[in-house]
Design a protein around this motif. Structure first.
Motif, mmCIF file in Angstrom:
data_model
loop_
_atom_site.group_PDB
_atom_site.id
_atom_site.type_symbol
_atom_site.label_atom_id
_atom_site.label_comp_id
_atom_site.label_asym_id
_atom_site.label_seq_id
_atom_site.Cartn_x
_atom_site.Cartn_y
_atom_site.Cartn_z
ATOM 1 N N GLY A 55 41.267 34.120 43.296
ATOM 2 C CA GLY A 55 40.239 34.571 42.134
ATOM 3 C C GLY A 55 39.369 33.958 41.392
ATOM 4 N N GLU A 112 42.561 37.159 37.873
ATOM 5 C CA GLU A 112 43.430 37.957 38.752
ATOM 6 C C GLU A 112 43.908 37.234 39.858
ATOM 7 N N ASP A 113 44.989 37.080 40.095
ATOM 8 C CA ASP A 113 45.548 36.633 41.591
ATOM 9 C C ASP A 113 45.009 37.822 42.539
ATOM 10 N N GLY A 114 44.118 37.640 43.187
ATOM 11 C CA GLY A 114 43.819 38.878 44.188
ATOM 12 C C GLY A 114 44.882 39.173 45.306
ATOM 13 N N THR A 144 48.232 39.095 44.627
ATOM 14 C CA THR A 144 49.279 39.694 44.364
ATOM 15 C C THR A 144 48.663 40.812 43.151
ATOM 16 N N GLY A 145 47.545 40.850 42.658
ATOM 17 C CA GLY A 145 46.989 41.757 41.703
ATOM 18 C C GLY A 145 47.543 41.593 40.625
ATOM 19 N N ILE A 152 47.266 39.752 36.826
ATOM 20 C CA ILE A 152 46.549 38.993 35.920
ATOM 21 C C ILE A 152 47.317 37.674 35.364
#
Lengths: 166, 291, 802
Positions: free
Chosen positions: C467, C486-488, C490-491, C493
């Motif tokens: 992210g 955002e940890d893309g 896991t979705g 933030i």
């Protein structure tokens, strides 16, 4: 089987506001910029875009995600690929509404603009108060002109969709 | 004295007389002449853009046409109106294809967008045209004890590329204008983050959660009030606090004031002349602190 | 004029389809043709010798030769003629097989007609051909290298090893460039400053020597002259003979006397933050960046030194090396070649305000981290929090800061991922307990052994968060920066609180690149880096002969690629300088000074900077550098006064060929003229024949060096002569061999359309096509389209009398 296709992205790209959707490289700057996404995982602009790019048309247009954007433009401001995300979400809402997926509050906006030429009606009480505070009487909008304009836009189609619903 | 066509919009004249009264009084006192034009409609903000972007552009452009015909720059009080009108104005000036499309619609009622005027927000006019010094000179009652948390909201600043209001990441205009009144403009966490106001009506709980975050952070930083410029921020933070108290059992009692209200008070206008009852969170404590 | 026409049957391939006897008869009837011969082949053996003899016995003075696979045949024929003292520019080669047979097998009758007219045109052109002389230009056998970083030093070593004298100019007081700051380099993890020692026989230097800049002995190479603190301020003259002016700023320390003892620094009272060391320590007004740099002598920072007010250093210097009266020097040099090796620098991330670089002290860049990780650096090799001086245990890195970002630099800087991985590795090796988290969009490890770093980082427990962070805020309680991302995957933030945030910034062209490009007359690309002659095949050449570019000056590069690039530039320069002269056929543009005057269009359009203007009898006239001119003719196509002509493609020669090609042997058939450039345009036409794709024989082809040479009046003349439709076939605009030739041609076609319209002639009779070799099928389609169009519009003769 899950089908993936670029068709929906192409459709969105053609719409006013949707032109930049294919710039997206999924960095997630939008999501971490988003005040709504910070408090709920019901909204995630990056996911909304990737769903659109993958062609999940129904999920996007009938889901609640597109309505949870608060139009703060923070994502748009910071997007490194200049994806006009807020504008893109308007474009998605436009498609959803034209297909009859209209949240109640938006039906109210539509009818207020069409009938009053304004979104908020001034109550009689307020008019009196205005006078008391020495404010000038309110000038009226030209409702006929507004209606003539709206009829020339896709707003006209939306009116028909709404009439059909009733 | 410079004249502007005033764009009042829908919400302020109907719901926030405190804002209209204070803005009219303050601008007049500082030499800005406001002209109320016939026929001004809705600015066609995000709720209308969400329905039909082309309709929003056309209605917005229609309002600009009225000001063009009067030969006056447009001045808005509401930030939402500012964003819609200024964006449309800039977009249509830059993009000839879009202008052609919109003008085709407008031609049905005999109007044409020419791109001959500017759309300005009154804060910018105060800051750049009247000048911070001139504002300071007109202050008769220094607000020395007040720690004010400036809240720019979103639609004054973004998209900055079109609005060109102030630095979107480090704006100064509102801070400068608050300090001109003798008050202290304080920094607080997430100062530039949205209050969630536009979610009202679709998801009130979410709107409230965002408002709560804002009020909490400003309170924590020791603010005596939050200074707003947008009617939607005002509603969400002011009325919102009553609802927050009910839902979360948290009482912040943090007064929310529009900038011109502070300005009027600092210029010696009596509070009672400014429709104090428009506020749901009482501002008495704030007024006391001013003495 | 005595023209000989030599028709090759190409081993029977021609006569299989065409009636050669019929063609021969037609050719014999052309005015000026004195000799016609038909044989199996004319590109070797007896056939070729017959042409030579015909010339030598003065039976002919111009020749037209038809051959198959004409490129190779052409080269053989022309080389042989040259050997025998016949000017090769007097011979016109025609590819009968490729142009008249292969693409038209279905219409043998019409193909014969096309062959006749093609040969007629060749004869008409041959009659007007003039010999072109070859000239030798002497060259100065020395080179200037601008920039003393890794690229410049490597190029210097290579060029000197090849046998040339080199002057190296560096604008800083010390050489070494970015490498001097970067501690270690991937993929070897050895010292960044280490260079390959020059290969020359000397006690103490071996072929395997790889040492720090100073210890390597580079500076002592015979034939190398290094100017530090110096800038190139002007370059004049021609390729091979450049006059370079260098301005050397005073160092105030005599380099020959200073022994680097450092006594001066001890007494110097002026102290400023040390930029070389990321402001992590201070330095004095008299200073040295690091003890292992070259030159190993001190320098005075004149912006802060108090000079004679203080002069304490002068008193203590044991060798009397300090000279506060030193003045700037101007040095003039003559060199044959120039290599630009000015490198790149870190993008200043201050403009990305949401990251608060420059505002939050604990937010730094990778090069600043490199200074911390240098064991001899300001923190002794330990990463610290600049705000407190404590050791930084938790480090968050952010990738793509200002690169892959349409707001700043669109491109991927290419090496920042590896720099981050290298630093993560160093930190983890130093203290396995410290935490490193890298926020990335994509991790790019495209070189040999590069992926090893990524693997190792994962093993060491480096956390990769997919992210790009939106902002860095300051935690008001801890005072530490918090990266919001955002940890893309896991979705979620994440709020990553860190002791130190390191920005992997973009790399941008060195400041002053644009100005230097102007001084040299070369170009920078849209991204601001120096532009190569051809990004695929000539990556270290520029459009100007004798000027080369290498290393990071053309795009950010790692050390191995920089070394490779430097060798390439050195080789190119060496090749250019090798013989001490350039031999060149003068098929160049020539100005008619009678007609030329005052408009100055041609200097602007010349892609090679070959045209300058001089004042002559009160007005400005163009002057062409024979050495720089590459013979494209774009100037010719642009000149509004017909005052400039391209030798070997003069107006008369072009028009003679056009008029001949307009000849209608069958008045019912429309004639379409395809004028192509000799590069991609001609390749596309040829390929349709080679790959046996047919197009109608009504299309007659002529070749010019670049479509840019064409003028509107050529087109009008063609119509006037009876051509029913015209196709102009050039390169793709982005692949034009002469930069803008294809674009200029397209503009002229568009203008011709307007003219035609005004004259009441259908503008669709002329079209521009831009294609490459592999698009022969597209050419065939286009040719069919134009023939159909010409048929349906009817004969041009009905339309005009222009």
């Amino acid at each position: 089987m899950i089908r993936v296709s670029a068709d929906f992205a192409k459709e969105v790209k053609k719409r006013l506001g949707g032109e930049t959707i294919t710039n997206c490289y999924q960095c997630g700057t939008c999501t971490s910029s988003c005040p709504v996404a910070r408090v709920t995982n019901r909204f995630n602009p990056r996911k909304l875009i990737v769903q659109s790019l993958r062609g999940k048309r129904d999920d996007v247009l009938t889901g609640e995600m597109i309505w949870l954007c608060c139009s703060c433009f923070n994502c748009q401001e910071r997007c490194p690929q200049r994806v006009e995300i807020a504008d893109l979400i308007y474009a998605l809402r436009n498609i959803a509404i034209s297909e009859g997926n209209v949240p109640n509050i938006y039906s109210e906006f539509v009818s207020a603009l069409y009938s009053e030429g304004k979104l908020v009606k001034v109550a009689g009480f307020t008019e009196k108060q205005r006078e008391n505070f020495g404010l000038p009487p309110l000038k009226k909008p030209d409702v006929e002109a507004i209606r003539a304009i709206l009829a020339e836009t896709s707003f006209g189609e939306v009116l028909k969709v709404l009439e059909g619903k009733e | 004295m410079k004249s502007y066509a005033l764009f009042l919009g829908c919400t302020i004249p109907a719901r926030q007389l405190n804002y209209e009264i204070s803005a009219r009084k303050a601008l007049k006192a500082l030499g800005i002449d406001l002209v109320d034009l016939d026929g001004m409609s809705c600015c066609a903000p995000p709720p209308i853009e969400s329905v039909a972007v082309d309709a929003s552009l056309a209605v917005s452009a229609y309002n600009i046409c009225l000001a063009e015909e009067a030969g006056l720059d447009l001045l808005t009080i509401c930030s939402g109106c500012f964003q819609s009108l200024a964006r449309t104005n800039e977009l249509l000036k830059r993009n000839s294809q879009l202008r052609k499309r919109v003008n085709q619609i407008l031609s049905k009622i005999g109007k044409e967008f020419k791109g001959s005027i500017e759309v300005k927000h009154y804060l910018k006019v105060l800051h750049d045209e009247v000048g911070v010094e001139e504002v300071r000179r007109n202050v008769t009652k220094q607000l020395k004890n007040i720690k004010a948390a400036p809240f720019y909201g979103c639609h004054l600043l973004r998209p900055s590329e079109l609005l060109k209001f102030d630095d979107p990441e480090k704006p100064r205009i509102l801070d400068d204008l608050i300090e001109a009144l003798g008050a202290k403009s304080i920094d607080y966490l997430d100062k530039l983050k949205c209050c969630g106001g536009l979610l009202r009506g679709y998801d009130d709980d979410l709107a409230l959660e965002l408002a709560r975050d804002k009020v909490m952070k400003a309170s924590k930083a020791g603010a005596d009030c939050i200074v707003t410029v947008c009617p939607f921020c005002f509603i969400n933070l002011d009325l919102g606090q009553i609802q927050i108290a009910r839902k979360y059992n948290e009482n912040y009692s943090l007064p929310i004031v529009h900038y011109p209200e502070l300005l009027c008070l600092a210029m010696g206008v009596e509070a009672k002349e400014l429709s104090p009852r428009s506020h749901r969170v009482k501002i008495d404590k704030l007024l006391e602190k001013m003495v | 004029m005595k023209v000989g026409v030599f028709i090759s049957d190409c081993g029977g391939l021609v006569s299989k389809v065409l009636d050669i006897g019929d063609i021969e008869k037609y050719i014999r009837g052309i005015d000026g043709v004195k000799l016609v011969e038909v044989r199996d082949s004319f590109s070797s053996g007896e056939g070729l010798e017959r042409i030579v003899r015909a010339f030598k016995e003065r039976r002919i003075d111009r020749a037209v030769v038809t051959e198959c696979s004409p490129k190779i045949a052409e080269i053989r024929i022309l080389n042989r003629l040259k050997e025998e003292g016949v000017n090769p520019y007097l011979v016109e080669i025609v590819d009968l097989l490729g142009s008249c047979i292969l693409p038209h097998r279905s219409w043998p009758d019409k193909a014969v007609e096309k062959a006749k007219v093609t040969l007629l045109a060749a004869v008409e052109r041959a009659k007007l051909l003039e010999p072109i002389e070859s000239r030798r230009f002497p060259i100065e056998k020395s080179a200037l290298i601008i920039g003393g970083g890794l690229a410049g030093i490597n190029a210097a070593i290579e060029l000197i090893d090849t046998g040339f004298e080199v002057t190296l100019v560096e604008r800083e007081p010390f050489i070494g460039g970015l490498a001097a700051r970067m501690v270690r380099f991937f993929p070897t993890d050895d010292c960044a400053l280490c260079v390959q020692a020059p290969i020359y026989e000397l006690k103490g230097v071996t072929k395997t020597s790889r040492k720090g800049l100073y210890r390597s002995g580079v500076s002592e190479l015979p034939g190398l002259n290094i100017y530090t603190n110096s800038r190139v301020v002007s370059v004049e003259g021609e390729p091979g003979n450049f006059t370079v002016t260098i301005e050397k700023k005073p160092r105030y320390v005599d380099e020959t006397k200073c022994i680097g003892c450092g006594e001066c620094t001890k007494v110097c009272p002026v102290e400023v933050p040390d930029l070389f060391n990321a402001k992590l320590k201070s330095r004095k007004a008299i200073y040295i960046n690091a003890p292992n740099l070259y030159p190993p002598v001190y320098a005075i920072d004149e912006t802060i030194c108090k000079f004679k007010e203080c002069a304490k250093c002068v008193e203590v210097c044991p060798t009397k090396a300090i000279d506060l009266d030193q003045k700037a020097e101007t040095i003039k040099l003559r060199v044959g070649a120039i290599i630009v090796a000015t490198g790149f620098e870190e993008f200043n991330p201050e403009v990305i305000k949401e990251y608060h670089y420059g505002e939050y002290p604990d937010v730094i860049t990778q090069s600043e981290l490199a200074r911390m990780l240098d064991p001899f650096g300001p923190t002794g090799g330990i990463p610290i929090r600049p705000s407190t001086g404590e050791k930084a245990k938790k480090i968050v890195m952010i990738q793509c800061v200002g690169s892959r970002d349409r707001r700043y630099n669109r491109y991927c800087s290419g090496i920042c991922c590896m720099i981050a991985l290298k630093h993560a590795d160093m930190i983890k090796k130093l203290d396995p307990e410290s935490e490193v988290q890298i926020c990335y969009i994509d991790i790019r490890t495209t070189g040999r052994m590069h992926e090893d770093y990524y693997e190792r980082a994962r093993e060491q427990g480096v956390i990769f968060v997919k992210g790009r962070p939106t902002e860095i805020v300051l935690n008001p309680d801890s005072g530490k920066p918090v990266v919001i991302v955002e940890d893309g995957l896991t979705g979620e933030i994440l709020n990553l609180e860190a002791d130190l945030v390191v920005l992997s910034t973009a790399f941008v062209p060195s400041s002053g690149s644009k100005e230097l490009a102007e001084i040299l007359g070369i170009e920078v690309a849209e991204d601001g880096f120096f532009k190569e002659y051809n990004s695929k095949l000539r990556p270290t050449e520029t459009k100007i002969r004798g000027i080369y570019i290498c290393g990071g000056a053309t795009y950010p590069k790692d050390a191995p690629t920089t070394a490779l690039h430097a060798s390439s530039a050195a080789l190119k320069a060496g090749k250019f300088l090798r013989s001490g002269e350039i031999t060149k056929d003068l098929k160049v543009a020539v100005v008619n000074e009678e007609l030329c005057g005052d408009c100055e269009f041609c200097p602007v359009v010349c892609p090679y900077g070959a045209i300058t203007t001089v004042e002559k009898e009160g007005h400005v006239v163009a002057r062409v550098s024979e050495l720089r001119c590459e013979g494209c003719g774009i100037c010719v196509g642009t000149c509004p006064k017909n005052a400039i002509e391209l030798k070997h493609y003069t107006d008369d020669q072009i028009l003679a060929q056009i008029r001949a090609l307009a000849t209608k042997l069958d008045p019912k058939e429309p004639v379409v003229l395809a004028i192509c450039c000799a590069e991609c345009g001609h390749c596309a036409i040829e390929s349709s024949g080679i790959f046996l794709i047919e197009y109608p024989p009504n299309v007659r082809v002529m070749k010019v060096p670049c479509a840019g040479v064409l003028k509107v009046h050529h087109f009008l003349e063609a119509f006037n002569a009876g051509v029913d439709a015209i196709m102009v076939v050039g390169c793709k605009p982005e692949g034009c061999h002469y930069e803008y030739g294809s674009i200029k041609a397209a503009q002229k076609v568009a203008f011709t359309k307007t003219l035609l319209k005004a004259l009441g002639i259908e503008p669709e009779r002329i079209e521009m096509f831009q294609m490459v070799h592999i698009e022969g099928d597209r050419f065939a389609e286009a040719a069919k389209l134009m023939v159909e169009r010409a048929s349906s519009l009817g004969s041009i003769k009905e339309m005009i009398k222009i």
